[in-house]
Write a protein that holds these residues in place. Structure first.
Motif, PDB file in Angstrom:
ATOM      1  N   TRP A  56     -15.282  -8.963  51.659  1.00 27.60           N
ATOM      2  CA  TRP A  56     -15.321  -8.898  50.199  1.00 27.60           C
ATOM      3  C   TRP A  56     -13.920  -8.928  49.599  1.00 27.60           C
ATOM      4  O   TRP A  56     -13.688  -9.583  48.586  1.00 27.60           O
ATOM      5  CB  TRP A  56     -16.057  -7.638  49.745  1.00 27.60           C
ATOM      6  CG  TRP A  56     -17.529  -7.698  49.996  1.00 27.60           C
ATOM      7  CD1 TRP A  56     -18.242  -6.954  50.901  1.00 27.60           C
ATOM      8  CD2 TRP A  56     -18.472  -8.560  49.344  1.00 27.60           C
ATOM      9  NE1 TRP A  56     -19.567  -7.286  50.853  1.00 27.60           N
ATOM     10  CE2 TRP A  56     -19.749  -8.282  49.900  1.00 27.60           C
ATOM     11  CE3 TRP A  56     -18.380  -9.524  48.361  1.00 27.60           C
ATOM     12  CZ2 TRP A  56     -20.899  -8.930  49.510  1.00 27.60           C
ATOM     13  CZ3 TRP A  56     -19.524 -10.188  47.963  1.00 27.60           C
ATOM     14  CH2 TRP A  56     -20.767  -9.887  48.530  1.00 27.60           C
ATOM     15  N   TRP A 107     -12.707 -11.880  46.957  1.00 32.55           N
ATOM     16  CA  TRP A 107     -12.230 -11.642  45.603  1.00 32.55           C
ATOM     17  C   TRP A 107     -10.755 -12.003  45.454  1.00 32.55           C
ATOM     18  O   TRP A 107     -10.325 -12.466  44.389  1.00 32.55           O
ATOM     19  CB  TRP A 107     -12.495 -10.194  45.203  1.00 32.55           C
ATOM     20  CG  TRP A 107     -13.955  -9.970  44.939  1.00 32.55           C
ATOM     21  CD1 TRP A 107     -14.854  -9.361  45.770  1.00 32.55           C
ATOM     22  CD2 TRP A 107     -14.695 -10.418  43.805  1.00 32.55           C
ATOM     23  NE1 TRP A 107     -16.112  -9.386  45.213  1.00 32.55           N
ATOM     24  CE2 TRP A 107     -16.046 -10.027  44.002  1.00 32.55           C
ATOM     25  CE3 TRP A 107     -14.371 -11.099  42.647  1.00 32.55           C
ATOM     26  CZ2 TRP A 107     -17.043 -10.307  43.082  1.00 32.55           C
ATOM     27  CZ3 TRP A 107     -15.372 -11.377  41.718  1.00 32.55           C
ATOM     28  CH2 TRP A 107     -16.686 -10.977  41.947  1.00 32.55           C
ATOM     29  N   ILE A 165     -11.434  -4.463  44.664  1.00 33.77           N
ATOM     30  CA  ILE A 165     -12.872  -4.733  44.500  1.00 33.77           C
ATOM     31  C   ILE A 165     -13.589  -4.653  45.845  1.00 33.77           C
ATOM     32  O   ILE A 165     -14.723  -4.162  45.932  1.00 33.77           O
ATOM     33  CB  ILE A 165     -13.077  -6.119  43.854  1.00 33.77           C
ATOM     34  CG1 ILE A 165     -12.406  -6.139  42.474  1.00 33.77           C
ATOM     35  CG2 ILE A 165     -14.554  -6.440  43.724  1.00 33.77           C
ATOM     36  CD1 ILE A 165     -12.569  -7.442  41.729  1.00 33.77           C
ATOM     37  N   ALA A 177     -14.758  -1.276  46.609  1.00 34.61           N
ATOM     38  CA  ALA A 177     -16.005  -0.894  45.928  1.00 34.61           C
ATOM     39  C   ALA A 177     -17.211  -1.388  46.719  1.00 34.61           C
ATOM     40  O   ALA A 177     -18.224  -0.680  46.859  1.00 34.61           O
ATOM     41  CB  ALA A 177     -16.017  -1.461  44.515  1.00 34.61           C
ATOM     42  N   PHE A 178     -17.145  -2.594  47.245  1.00 26.34           N
ATOM     43  CA  PHE A 178     -18.241  -3.128  48.048  1.00 26.34           C
ATOM     44  C   PHE A 178     -18.406  -2.340  49.349  1.00 26.34           C
ATOM     45  O   PHE A 178     -19.536  -2.059  49.790  1.00 26.34           O
ATOM     46  CB  PHE A 178     -18.007  -4.614  48.351  1.00 26.34           C
ATOM     47  CG  PHE A 178     -18.436  -5.527  47.240  1.00 26.34           C
ATOM     48  CD1 PHE A 178     -19.714  -6.080  47.214  1.00 26.34           C
ATOM     49  CD2 PHE A 178     -17.572  -5.844  46.201  1.00 26.34           C
ATOM     50  CE1 PHE A 178     -20.116  -6.914  46.189  1.00 26.34           C
ATOM     51  CE2 PHE A 178     -17.959  -6.675  45.172  1.00 26.34           C
ATOM     52  CZ  PHE A 178     -19.240  -7.211  45.160  1.00 26.34           C
ATOM     53  N   VAL A 196     -20.249   0.851  48.687  1.00 32.90           N
ATOM     54  CA  VAL A 196     -21.689   0.629  48.579  1.00 32.90           C
ATOM     55  C   VAL A 196     -22.307   0.442  49.957  1.00 32.90           C
ATOM     56  O   VAL A 196     -23.364   1.013  50.288  1.00 32.90           O
ATOM     57  CB  VAL A 196     -21.971  -0.580  47.672  1.00 32.90           C
ATOM     58  CG1 VAL A 196     -23.433  -1.000  47.770  1.00 32.90           C
ATOM     59  CG2 VAL A 196     -21.604  -0.259  46.232  1.00 32.90           C
ATOM     60  N   LEU A 241     -20.937  -7.555  37.848  1.00 28.85           N
ATOM     61  CA  LEU A 241     -19.889  -6.873  37.087  1.00 28.85           C
ATOM     62  C   LEU A 241     -18.577  -7.653  37.113  1.00 28.85           C
ATOM     63  O   LEU A 241     -17.906  -7.803  36.081  1.00 28.85           O
ATOM     64  CB  LEU A 241     -19.684  -5.458  37.644  1.00 28.85           C
ATOM     65  CG  LEU A 241     -18.559  -4.642  37.014  1.00 28.85           C
ATOM     66  CD1 LEU A 241     -18.842  -4.367  35.536  1.00 28.85           C
ATOM     67  CD2 LEU A 241     -18.365  -3.330  37.777  1.00 28.85           C
ATOM     68  N   PHE A 242     -18.218  -8.152  38.306  1.00 27.25           N
ATOM     69  CA  PHE A 242     -16.903  -8.787  38.451  1.00 27.25           C
ATOM     70  C   PHE A 242     -16.937 -10.307  38.340  1.00 27.25           C
ATOM     71  O   PHE A 242     -15.883 -10.945  38.223  1.00 27.25           O
ATOM     72  CB  PHE A 242     -16.271  -8.382  39.793  1.00 27.25           C
ATOM     73  CG  PHE A 242     -15.878  -6.938  39.859  1.00 27.25           C
ATOM     74  CD1 PHE A 242     -14.817  -6.461  39.101  1.00 27.25           C
ATOM     75  CD2 PHE A 242     -16.575  -6.042  40.661  1.00 27.25           C
ATOM     76  CE1 PHE A 242     -14.448  -5.132  39.153  1.00 27.25           C
ATOM     77  CE2 PHE A 242     -16.212  -4.704  40.714  1.00 27.25           C
ATOM     78  CZ  PHE A 242     -15.148  -4.239  39.957  1.00 27.25           C
ATOM     79  N   TYR A 260     -27.020  -2.567  44.587  1.00 26.01           N
ATOM     80  CA  TYR A 260     -25.683  -2.163  44.119  1.00 26.01           C
ATOM     81  C   TYR A 260     -24.674  -3.297  44.308  1.00 26.01           C
ATOM     82  O   TYR A 260     -23.812  -3.550  43.451  1.00 26.01           O
ATOM     83  CB  TYR A 260     -25.204  -0.915  44.863  1.00 26.01           C
ATOM     84  CG  TYR A 260     -25.772   0.373  44.306  1.00 26.01           C
ATOM     85  CD1 TYR A 260     -25.717   0.646  42.937  1.00 26.01           C
ATOM     86  CD2 TYR A 260     -26.332   1.331  45.151  1.00 26.01           C
ATOM     87  CE1 TYR A 260     -26.231   1.833  42.428  1.00 26.01           C
ATOM     88  CE2 TYR A 260     -26.846   2.520  44.655  1.00 26.01           C
ATOM     89  CZ  TYR A 260     -26.792   2.768  43.280  1.00 26.01           C
ATOM     90  OH  TYR A 260     -27.297   3.935  42.781  1.00 26.01           O
ATOM     91  N   ALA A 261     -24.748  -3.968  45.469  1.00 26.02           N
ATOM     92  CA  ALA A 261     -23.836  -5.081  45.733  1.00 26.02           C
ATOM     93  C   ALA A 261     -24.033  -6.194  44.705  1.00 26.02           C
ATOM     94  O   ALA A 261     -23.070  -6.782  44.206  1.00 26.02           O
ATOM     95  CB  ALA A 261     -24.053  -5.620  47.152  1.00 26.02           C
ATOM     96  N   LEU A 313     -22.428  -5.178  41.537  1.00 20.06           N
ATOM     97  CA  LEU A 313     -20.979  -5.346  41.596  1.00 20.06           C
ATOM     98  C   LEU A 313     -20.589  -6.799  41.372  1.00 20.06           C
ATOM     99  O   LEU A 313     -19.614  -7.104  40.682  1.00 20.06           O
ATOM    100  CB  LEU A 313     -20.435  -4.859  42.944  1.00 20.06           C
ATOM    101  CG  LEU A 313     -20.375  -3.343  43.144  1.00 20.06           C
ATOM    102  CD1 LEU A 313     -19.964  -3.011  44.571  1.00 20.06           C
ATOM    103  CD2 LEU A 313     -19.388  -2.713  42.156  1.00 20.06           C
TER     104      LEU A 313
END
Length: 954
Positions: free
Chosen positions: A144, A148, A441, A444-445, A448, A468-469, A461-462, A465
């Motif tokens: 991840w 990103w 980021i 954050a993954f 989760v 969100l991004f 949740y993933a 995310l």
């Protein structure tokens, strides 16, 4: 039932729920495919500007010329079009051009020509860098994080700024090869045992490490990051007692890194790699670090106490202090010189915008999603804090599992330092900053994925995310795409006026001619896509001449005169738009102080509605009325009717009125050569001064705001005839006038620009069409002091003819070098071909316009320096400089005859041992050693012969 029991047991043990297989497959196969898509999108963004007729970045014009050479030579050796008459030895990051030439050889199979492949290269580099950051982020943190980081790099303007088509510098390829080198290094280090992965990682690291060293002079940064990484890793491992990890790291990394440094050093002797001195420094640093490691590993055998962290850390501190002192004593000056070259460390660098200190506004603009939001930079700080916290947590628990966090800390800290050093490093810092933003980021993954919730919940949740991004790369790509499209509409950096001027120059000048302007445009003049003529100074060469051009532009009269014929200058190009650069030009030319450079604009455009005439006690005065206050300038010059109106000087400016607008010009440069040449103002602050200027600089072409002047070192600006017992002027440069027929007694006023007339012969010629009907010698042994000129009286009979010329014959330089010069068989520096006290066999390739039977080859020793009357501290407001260019001596080498075109000349030459030292000592005695700064010393081969100068024709 069984699955439920297993689930309950995991909950009791605090284990996380495993992710479903489809999610793992998505991470394994889907994320790499998305990364490839991002690379493709990044390529498309960067390729939008490939429709340029030329290039946006001026330096790219020079890189294109070197690349064209590399296609045939592989390693460029010499560039004839810079720094005339000698040219320049190719140096720096020559590997960049070799790599681009290889790229051309490959893509030419698919139909790309030289220019097409050159424009394709930067977007290709950008796409490959996006792929590199994905794999590196995955290796250092998680899939991840890599994804990103790749998403940010796809659109980030900080990265886009040096990887779009039309901007071919070395920074982009350096980052690409450096990131791949680090990736292969980590693959190598992660393998505990020797296998094909470890061998492949090591070999690929060696290859890419030499490549990143070769493509950019600033690749010291990459070497420095790896040195920092090595030093921090061994210190941390030793301090926390991880001796097995220390031995394994040293055994793996040190030999491989050392071999890459040695390989880079070896390639530096081919000039592919341009950082030889820094590589020597790095090797010495690695040796010193190895000695420290030896003490770490074997110190207890000689009685050192390694019983706890304090003792181990104390040992490191003591050794580090001693090592630093020894190291600084050996390399300190060179290190400071290196850092100085990346900052505003001298007056010249003070005026370069790229070398300015980076402020928050710049960071926010470059590291944003849209406009100036700075989101990416803020995310990178969060990522760095996350990595640093994890690093500290592992240290506290004595559970440091590897070197990845240490590398991320080293890379980010080093990049941040570089970023704060100068604006020019905004791009280079983007590698670490975008990587760390991806880590933020990615963390954050990972959070989760490591939750104790169900697989379905974690997947949701993933997805949240991602939602969100996801707007970040979408909005960012649209924003960068709009910038690229807007830029592409301009189709290049060369304005239409300049394009027309350079095309005119190419069609109307001799191929051996040179032209100069302010240094920003030197690469345009030299480019084979434009005028393809020599330029006295450009973006990367002849820095010393910038002071001299600035001195000429910002002064007038004798104070402005420099020996431009030493550069064999033929044309001067002046652009009105340089009013926006004139603070820098005036400062470097010594017309203003540093405080004025920072605080007082040299030019201000004033709308006509703000300009008011008034009659005060029968006297016309001019006001600039802003509505809040009214000011009288020092003087007003009305260019329409020639009126000059003196004022109180409420503001230290002279006002020029053109009819459409007013131009306020700072009083110190108000009558400078630039003002008069750029705006065609024949006004003389001193009698006949403008007539002399326009005689030496004859207008030959004008296109919009770009004016081209032919430079004539000696020119007649006034002619008087003796009539009825008195001298009467009948000709002037701007007023014109015809030569009277019959027996005449004339007085010729000759402007000798920048150098004296010495032992010259004055000749008169008359023509009918192209047929010479009369040639008469009027004077011999003629000498004129260019700082105190006096007229020359002659008597002659003027026949009835269609054209006349006065010609001055005296010694002058002819010919230019047109190939790499050699000394004792080795390629030499053309502008410093022999050192003081050095002898050698010269081999020169020189080009001449015509045959000469009596030419003297000489070595010309010259020096550029400035005097600082108020001291050398360039940061003080009162600092200002006075530039000088002095020819010290000519050292005769050989008498020869040459033919038109190229000539190969061989001769034995020697330079005296005290040419510069004795002269510099005289300068110290005259001005004071604390006020003289030596900018550059030159020893150039020149060719001197009797040369004909047409000083008047009509």
């Amino acid at each position: 039932m069984v699955k439920t029991e297993i689930k309950e047991k995991r909950k009791k043990k605090g284990e996380t729920t495993p992710l479903p297989g489809y999610y793992q497959k998505f991470k394994s196969y889907g994320l790499p495919l998305i990364a490839l898509l991002l690379a493709y999108l990044g390529f498309k963004l960067r390729n939008i500007t490939s429709n340029y007729k030329t290039f946006l970045d001026p330096d790219t014009f020079f890189h294109y010329e070197m690349y064209r050479q590399a296609i045939t030579e592989w390693i460029p050796k010499y560039f004839a079009y810079a720094d005339p008459p000698a040219g320049v030895k190719a140096g720096g990051y020559l590997g960049l051009y070799t790599v681009q030439a290889i790229f051309y050889k490959i893509v030419s199979i698919f139909g790309y020509d030289q220019l097409g492949a050159f424009k394709l290269w930067p977007p290709f580099v950008g796409a490959m860098t996006i792929i590199a950051v994905y794999f590196l982020g995955k290796k250092l943190h998680s899939s991840w994080a890599g994804l990103w980081a790749a998403a940010f790099m796809m659109f980030s303007y900080a990265n886009f700024s040096k990887t779009y088509s039309g901007n071919n510098r070395g920074e982009g390829p350096f980052m690409m090869f450096f990131l791949y080198a680090v990736l292969f290094l980590l693959i190598y280090l992660d393998e505990k045992k020797w296998n094909w992965k470890k061998v492949a990682g090591g070999v690929l690291f060696l290859i890419t490490s030499v490549l990143y060293m070769a493509v950019w002079t600033g690749s010291q940064f990459g070497v420095g990051i790896l040195l920092l990484f090595a030093g921090l890793t061994v210190v941390v491992f030793f301090t926390f007692g991880m001796m097995d990890a220390l031995k394994r790291f040293v055994g793996d990394f040190f030999p491989l890194f050392g071999l890459s440094l040695v390989m880079g050093l070896a390639f530096s002797y081919t000039r592919l790699v341009g950082i030889r001195s820094f590589l020597v420094f790095a090797i010495e640093g690695l040796v010193a670090l190895s000695a420290l490691v030896a003490i770490m590993i074997y110190g207890e055998r000689i009685g050192l106490n390694y019983s706890d962290k304090k003792h181990r850390f104390g040992t490191i501190i003591a050794i580090a202090i001693l090592g630093f002192l020894a190291f600084y004593g050996y390399f300190g000056r060179d290190l400071l010189k290196f850092l100085g070259s990346a900052s505003q460390s001298n007056p010249l660098y003070q005026t370069v915008a790229e070398l300015a200190r980076t402020d928050w506004k710049t960071i926010a603009a470059y590291y944003s999603v849209k406009s100036n939001d700075a989101i990416i930079f803020i995310l990178s700080v969060a990522g760095f804090i996350t990595v640093a916290a994890r690093f500290v947590r592992k240290l506290v628990k004595n559970d440091l599992t590897g070197h990845r966090e240490i590398f991320m800390v080293s890379y980010y800290a080093g990049s941040l330092y570089l970023l704060l050093l100068a604006v020019r490093f905004v791009f280079q810092a983007s590698g670490a900053i975008l990587l760390m933003a991806g880590v933020a980021i990615g963390e954050a993954f990972l959070f989760v994925e490591n939750m104790k919730e169900s697989a379905t919940t974690k997947a949701l949740y993933a997805i949240l995310l991602i939602i969100l991004f996801l707007p970040l790369p979408i909005i960012g790509a649209q924003y960068t795409g709009n910038i690229a499209k807007s830029t592409a509409k301009g189709q290049g950096s060369v304005p239409a006026d300049w394009m027309n001027t350079l095309n005119w120059l190419k069609e109307n000048s001799h191929p051996l001619d040179s032209a100069t302007s302010w240094w920003d445009y030197g690469y345009w003049i030299e480019s084979s896509l434009l005028s393809h003529r020599r330029s006295a100074t450009d973006g990367g060469h002849a820095y010393d001449r910038r002071y001299i051009v600035a001195d000429f532009f910002s002064h007038y009269g004798n104070e402005s005169e420099q020996d431009f014929e030493a550069w064999e200058l033929n044309y001067l190009i002046v652009w009105q738009q340089d009013i926006y650069k004139f603070n820098a030009i005036s400062y470097l030319g010594g017309a203003i102080t540093y405080g004025e450079y920072r605080n007082a604009p040299m030019f201000q455009v004033v709308p006509m509605q703000y300009i008011q005439y008034a009659n005060e006690s029968g006297k016309i005065v001019v006001y600039i009325n802003t509505g809040q206050a009214a000011y009288q300038p020092v003087m007003t010059v009305d260019l329409l009717d020639g009126r000059i109106i003196n004022g109180r000087g409420d503001i230290p400016y002279v006002l020029y009125l053109s009819g459409n607008y007013g131009l306020l010009v700072y009083h110190k440069i108000a009558f400078s050569n630039f003002v008069r040449l750029a705006f065609h103002i024949p006004y003389s602050f001193e009698p006949w001064d403008a007539q002399k200027l326009f005689a030496n600089f004859k207008p030959v072409h004008n296109d919009g705001g770009v004016s081209t002047y032919e430079f004539r070192p000696f020119a007649v600006y006034r002619i008087d005839k003796y009539e009825n017992g008195t001298w009467k002027a009948f000709y002037s440069t701007t007023g014109g006038g015809k030569l009277p027929l019959g027996e005449q007694k004339l007085r010729l006023w000759i402007s000798a620009f920048g150098r004296d007339v010495k032992d010259a012969t004055l000749i008169f010629e008359a023509y009918n069409g192209t047929e010479l009907i009369k040639r008469e010698t009027l004077a011999e042994g003629l000498s004129i002091n260019h700082l105190n000129e006096s007229p020359v009286e002659v008597s002659l009979f003027v026949p009835n003819a269609t054209g006349y010329r006065f010609i001055l014959v005296q010694d002058g330089p002819v010919g230019v070098l047109n190939g790499e010069p050699k000394v004792d068989g080795k390629v030499a520096n053309p502008s410093y071909i022999l050192d003081e006290g050095q002898s050698g066999q010269l081999e020169l390739k020189a080009a001449f316009r015509k045959d000469y039977s009596d030419v003297e080859l000489a070595l010309r020793a010259s020096i550029v320096y400035y005097v600082a009357p108020n001291g050398k501290d360039i940061e003080k407001d009162e600092f200002y400089l006075e530039p000088h260019q002095d020819i010290i001596t000519y050292v005769p080498v050989k008498e020869l005859s040459v033919k038109a075109g190229d000539n190969v000349i061989r001769a034995q030459a020697s330079m005296p041992s005290d040419v510069f030292s004795a002269y510099i000592e005289k300068l110290y005695q005259e001005y004071g050693e604390d006020k003289v700064v030596i900018v550059k010393k030159r020893v150039e081969p020149v060719f001197i012969t009797k040369k004909e100068y047409v000083i008047w024709e009509g």
